[in-house]
Motif scaffolding. Structure first.
Motif, PDB file in Angstrom:
ATOM      1  N   GLU A   1      89.293  37.910 -64.311  1.00 42.86           N
ATOM      2  CA  GLU A   1      87.843  38.082 -64.403  1.00 42.86           C
ATOM      3  C   GLU A   1      87.181  37.912 -63.041  1.00 42.86           C
ATOM      4  O   GLU A   1      86.247  38.640 -62.683  1.00 42.86           O
ATOM      5  CB  GLU A   1      87.268  37.082 -65.400  1.00 42.86           C
ATOM      6  CG  GLU A   1      87.684  37.347 -66.843  1.00 42.86           C
ATOM      7  CD  GLU A   1      87.250  36.232 -67.777  1.00 42.86           C
ATOM      8  OE1 GLU A   1      86.963  35.117 -67.267  1.00 42.86           O
ATOM      9  OE2 GLU A   1      87.186  36.471 -68.995  1.00 42.86           O
TER      10      GLU A   1
ATOM     11  N   LYS B   1      88.539  38.497 -60.111  1.00 41.62           N
ATOM     12  CA  LYS B   1      88.840  39.683 -59.317  1.00 41.62           C
ATOM     13  C   LYS B   1      87.988  40.869 -59.767  1.00 41.62           C
ATOM     14  O   LYS B   1      87.502  41.636 -58.936  1.00 41.62           O
ATOM     15  CB  LYS B   1      90.327  40.019 -59.438  1.00 41.62           C
ATOM     16  CG  LYS B   1      90.781  41.161 -58.532  1.00 41.62           C
ATOM     17  CD  LYS B   1      90.576  40.839 -57.059  1.00 41.62           C
ATOM     18  CE  LYS B   1      91.082  41.948 -56.153  1.00 41.62           C
ATOM     19  NZ  LYS B   1      90.843  41.668 -54.727  1.00 41.62           N
ATOM     20  N   GLU B   2      87.792  41.025 -61.071  1.00 43.32           N
ATOM     21  CA  GLU B   2      86.943  42.107 -61.577  1.00 43.32           C
ATOM     22  C   GLU B   2      85.507  41.959 -61.082  1.00 43.32           C
ATOM     23  O   GLU B   2      84.870  42.953 -60.695  1.00 43.32           O
ATOM     24  CB  GLU B   2      86.969  42.115 -63.111  1.00 43.32           C
ATOM     25  CG  GLU B   2      88.265  42.646 -63.715  1.00 43.32           C
ATOM     26  CD  GLU B   2      88.269  42.578 -65.217  1.00 43.32           C
ATOM     27  OE1 GLU B   2      88.943  43.402 -65.855  1.00 43.32           O
ATOM     28  OE2 GLU B   2      87.591  41.683 -65.772  1.00 43.32           O
ATOM     29  N   ASP B   3      85.006  40.736 -61.085  1.00 43.62           N
ATOM     30  CA  ASP B   3      83.652  40.489 -60.576  1.00 43.62           C
ATOM     31  C   ASP B   3      83.548  40.867 -59.101  1.00 43.62           C
ATOM     32  O   ASP B   3      82.555  41.466 -58.666  1.00 43.62           O
ATOM     33  CB  ASP B   3      83.264  39.022 -60.767  1.00 43.62           C
ATOM     34  CG  ASP B   3      83.025  38.664 -62.230  1.00 43.62           C
ATOM     35  OD1 ASP B   3      82.811  39.609 -63.030  1.00 43.62           O
ATOM     36  OD2 ASP B   3      83.057  37.468 -62.558  1.00 43.62           O
TER      37      ASP B   3
ATOM     38  N   LEU C   1      93.342  46.141 -63.847  1.00 43.63           N
ATOM     39  CA  LEU C   1      93.043  44.757 -64.212  1.00 43.63           C
ATOM     40  C   LEU C   1      92.725  44.637 -65.696  1.00 43.63           C
ATOM     41  O   LEU C   1      93.084  43.632 -66.340  1.00 43.63           O
ATOM     42  CB  LEU C   1      91.874  44.232 -63.372  1.00 43.63           C
ATOM     43  CG  LEU C   1      92.182  43.910 -61.907  1.00 43.63           C
ATOM     44  CD1 LEU C   1      90.896  43.612 -61.150  1.00 43.63           C
ATOM     45  CD2 LEU C   1      93.140  42.718 -61.802  1.00 43.63           C
ATOM     46  N   GLU C   2      92.060  45.641 -66.230  1.00 42.58           N
ATOM     47  CA  GLU C   2      91.735  45.616 -67.651  1.00 42.58           C
ATOM     48  C   GLU C   2      93.006  45.647 -68.497  1.00 42.58           C
ATOM     49  O   GLU C   2      93.128  44.923 -69.503  1.00 42.58           O
ATOM     50  CB  GLU C   2      90.829  46.792 -68.012  1.00 42.58           C
ATOM     51  CG  GLU C   2      90.359  46.811 -69.458  1.00 42.58           C
ATOM     52  CD  GLU C   2      89.536  45.588 -69.832  1.00 42.58           C
ATOM     53  OE1 GLU C   2      89.559  45.217 -71.019  1.00 42.58           O
ATOM     54  OE2 GLU C   2      88.889  45.009 -68.944  1.00 42.58           O
TER      55      GLU C   2
ATOM     56  N   TYR D   1      94.560  42.301 -68.190  1.00 42.27           N
ATOM     57  CA  TYR D   1      93.800  41.324 -68.975  1.00 42.27           C
ATOM     58  C   TYR D   1      94.208  41.385 -70.443  1.00 42.27           C
ATOM     59  O   TYR D   1      94.422  40.356 -71.098  1.00 42.27           O
ATOM     60  CB  TYR D   1      92.306  41.605 -68.824  1.00 42.27           C
ATOM     61  CG  TYR D   1      91.404  40.582 -69.477  1.00 42.27           C
ATOM     62  CD1 TYR D   1      90.880  39.523 -68.761  1.00 42.27           C
ATOM     63  CD2 TYR D   1      91.081  40.676 -70.830  1.00 42.27           C
ATOM     64  CE1 TYR D   1      90.046  38.577 -69.359  1.00 42.27           C
ATOM     65  CE2 TYR D   1      90.261  39.746 -71.437  1.00 42.27           C
ATOM     66  CZ  TYR D   1      89.745  38.693 -70.705  1.00 42.27           C
ATOM     67  OH  TYR D   1      88.944  37.767 -71.306  1.00 42.27           O
TER      68      TYR D   1
ATOM     69  N   GLN E   1      91.533  50.101 -59.606  1.00 41.22           N
ATOM     70  CA  GLN E   1      91.907  48.685 -59.664  1.00 41.22           C
ATOM     71  C   GLN E   1      91.313  48.006 -60.895  1.00 41.22           C
ATOM     72  O   GLN E   1      91.981  47.197 -61.549  1.00 41.22           O
ATOM     73  CB  GLN E   1      91.427  47.967 -58.402  1.00 41.22           C
ATOM     74  CG  GLN E   1      92.175  48.339 -57.137  1.00 41.22           C
ATOM     75  CD  GLN E   1      91.704  47.527 -55.943  1.00 41.22           C
ATOM     76  OE1 GLN E   1      91.577  46.300 -56.015  1.00 41.22           O
ATOM     77  NE2 GLN E   1      91.434  48.204 -54.841  1.00 41.22           N
ATOM     78  N   LEU E   2      90.069  48.357 -61.217  1.00 40.03           N
ATOM     79  CA  LEU E   2      89.440  47.781 -62.405  1.00 40.03           C
ATOM     80  C   LEU E   2      90.203  48.164 -63.673  1.00 40.03           C
ATOM     81  O   LEU E   2      90.398  47.333 -64.575  1.00 40.03           O
ATOM     82  CB  LEU E   2      87.983  48.245 -62.512  1.00 40.03           C
ATOM     83  CG  LEU E   2      86.960  47.549 -61.623  1.00 40.03           C
ATOM     84  CD1 LEU E   2      85.582  48.160 -61.835  1.00 40.03           C
ATOM     85  CD2 LEU E   2      86.911  46.053 -61.916  1.00 40.03           C
ATOM     86  N   GLU E   3      90.610  49.422 -63.747  1.00 36.66           N
ATOM     87  CA  GLU E   3      91.359  49.878 -64.918  1.00 36.66           C
ATOM     88  C   GLU E   3      92.689  49.129 -65.038  1.00 36.66           C
ATOM     89  O   GLU E   3      93.097  48.729 -66.137  1.00 36.66           O
ATOM     90  CB  GLU E   3      91.606  51.385 -64.822  1.00 36.66           C
ATOM     91  CG  GLU E   3      90.329  52.224 -64.924  1.00 36.66           C
ATOM     92  CD  GLU E   3      90.575  53.675 -64.614  1.00 36.66           C
ATOM     93  OE1 GLU E   3      91.741  54.048 -64.325  1.00 36.66           O
ATOM     94  OE2 GLU E   3      89.602  54.465 -64.646  1.00 36.66           O
TER      95      GLU E   3
ATOM     96  N   ASN F   1      83.531  44.711 -58.857  1.00 33.44           N
ATOM     97  CA  ASN F   1      82.248  45.259 -59.311  1.00 33.44           C
ATOM     98  C   ASN F   1      81.150  45.007 -58.280  1.00 33.44           C
ATOM     99  O   ASN F   1      80.282  45.863 -58.049  1.00 33.44           O
ATOM    100  CB  ASN F   1      81.858  44.653 -60.661  1.00 33.44           C
ATOM    101  CG  ASN F   1      82.560  45.323 -61.824  1.00 33.44           C
ATOM    102  OD1 ASN F   1      82.648  46.551 -61.892  1.00 33.44           O
ATOM    103  ND2 ASN F   1      83.063  44.530 -62.758  1.00 33.44           N
TER     104      ASN F   1
END
Length: 469
Positions: free
Chosen positions: A47, A49-51, A419-420, A423, A415-417, A54
């Motif tokens: 979370e 890293k996602e923040d 990480l999702e 997660y 990268q977000l994808e 973003n």
């Protein structure tokens, strides 16, 4: 020995129905703590890293907005129309003017001796505008190219009906009824919608009734039923002594690139000159856009040593590349023409990274040689100008398909994808682990409840034996 009663809650099948009841342990709290610990270990870093990603994407959005505004401003400076504009001023009476880039600079004297006029014809008066006037055909010819024919029948042969029929025909003439206040006050008035002698009207009527005595006009006739209240007229003027005739009071191309609007008889002086204000405004817009970009970059890459805080894009290689190239563009020498550097136009770069303008120097450069200013910004067939160089760089950054920023943000989105997905995998692992812990705790609870029950039974038996003895 005191007898105790077990508080373990079991179902009819002997299984635990409320975790912790059988053992007396706060197993729910222990499970929650284990789950929180697992989430802190496995999910919180994801979370975080996602923040961070973003926040970086948002920062790139801010940077893109500033660069897009700069791109818009620089594109104006690459447009030849920016430097080809002409402006005009008029003193005196009789005319106003609008100019295009085709106009030729100079001073012109315009003398208007006659305005163009639209012809107006009127019938004699009738006592009642609703009285039938007969049946037949009313024909109105406008110039040599247009003719309107109105059939008068019992449905439209009053003065009002004839008026409406003419207007409904949609030709180059309008009809109205005027009340002149006499005993026979109602008069039908025909007015050409266009000025000039080429729009003069001829009116004829064939049929019976009073209409025969009301309608009819021919400029070549000595006797007409209708009266010409306003004669069709062409505009008459001279431009620097040369005679000009126009069907309209809007005179186009009497002077190249100039449209004259005649307003009255009189003399006026028209001055046509280069529109240097539009060039100066475009340069000011560029400076404002660049300074806004520079402030954005400063915010996104700043570091506050006192608070130990840094801008989102500090140290970012893509941002450094963009800023370095645009800064270099400001210093590049243009190797052709009168001007080689921005500073020669009064635009200088300060130590804070923003541009400033010396208004007097800029106005002097633009008014003295606008074509040289154009060449500096646009360049020639062989040499890129300042604006075309910067525009090319901005296109490289902002291209929607493969621009530098799009490529960067696409990578961040990827990268977000990833990480999702990670997660979701970690969440599934935690859920599986918690299910296993729950099963183990339930078994422990059941075991302790059973042991407690056995202990209670044995205690009861021992107490009974003691009583018997």
């Amino acid at each position: 020995m005191t007898t105790t009663t077990s508080t373990t809650s079991t179902s009819s099948s002997g299984t635990i129905t409320s975790l912790g009841v059988g053992s007396g342990l706060d197993l729910d709290t222990i499970l929650d703590s284990l789950e929180e610990s697992a989430e802190a270990s496995y999910l919180t870093p994801i979370e975080t890293k996602e923040d961070e990603i973003n926040t970086e994407i948002t920062a790139y959005g801010t940077l893109t907005s500033a660069l897009t505004s700069l791109q818009t401003a620089i594109e104006t400076l690459t447009d030849p129309d920016t430097y080809d504009g002409m402006t005009s001023s008029v003193s005196g009476t009789g005319a106003t003017a609008a100019v295009t880039s085709d106009a030729v600079a100079g001073t012109y004297t315009v003398v208007v001796s006659q305005l163009a006029a639209a012809q107006t014809l009127a019938t004699d008066g009738v006592a009642d505008k609703t009285t039938a006037l007969g049946t037949g055909t009313l024909t109105i010819d406008i110039g040599d190219d247009e003719s309107i024919s109105i059939d008068l029948t019992s449905s439209n042969n009053t003065l009002e009906g004839i008026r409406d029929a003419i207007n409904d025909a949609g030709g180059s003439v309008t009809a109205s009824i005027v009340n002149d206040g006499s005993d026979t006050p109602y008069r039908l008035v025909l007015t050409s919608t266009s000025t000039g002698t080429e729009s003069a009207m001829t009116v004829t009527y064939s049929g019976d009734g009073d209409a025969a005595s009301l309608f009819g006009y021919d400029a070549d006739s000595d006797s007409n039923a209708m009266t010409e209240t306003v004669a069709a007229a062409d505009a008459q003027l001279t431009v620097n002594g040369l005679s000009v005739t126009s069907q309209s009071n809007t005179v186009e191309e009497a002077l190249q690139g100039v449209t004259l609007s005649l307003t009255a008889e009189g003399t006026s002086t028209l001055t046509v000159s280069q529109d240097t204000d539009s060039i100066i405004d475009a340069i000011n817009d560029f400076v404002d856009a660049y300074n806004s970009y520079a402030e954005t970059i400063d915010t996104l890459t700043a570091y506050d040593s006192e608070d130990d805080t840094a801008g989102t894009l500090i140290g970012d290689s893509t941002t450094r590349r963009i800023d370095s190239q645009l800064s270099q563009d400001l210093y590049n020498s243009i190797s052709s023409g009168t001007y080689s550097y921005l500073s020669q136009l009064g635009v200088t770069l300060g130590v804070d990274g923003t541009l400033s303008i010396d208004d007097d120097d800029l106005e002097e450069a633009v008014t003295s040689d606008p074509s040289a200013v154009s060449e500096f910004f646009i360049g020639t067939d062989d040499v890129e100008g300042f604006a075309t160089q910067m525009a090319a760089d901005l296109d490289t950054y902002l291209d929607e398909d493969d621009g530098l920023i799009v490529s960067k943000t696409d990578g961040l989105e990827t990268q977000l994808e990833e990480l999702e997905v990670k997660y979701e995998e970690k969440q599934a692992f935690i859920d599986s682990m918690m299910d296993r812990y729950t099963e183990q705790f339930t078994a422990l609870d059941t075991l302790i409840a059973t042991l407690d029950s056995t202990a209670d039974y044995l205690t009861t038996q021992f107490d009974a034996l003691s009583s018997d003895s």
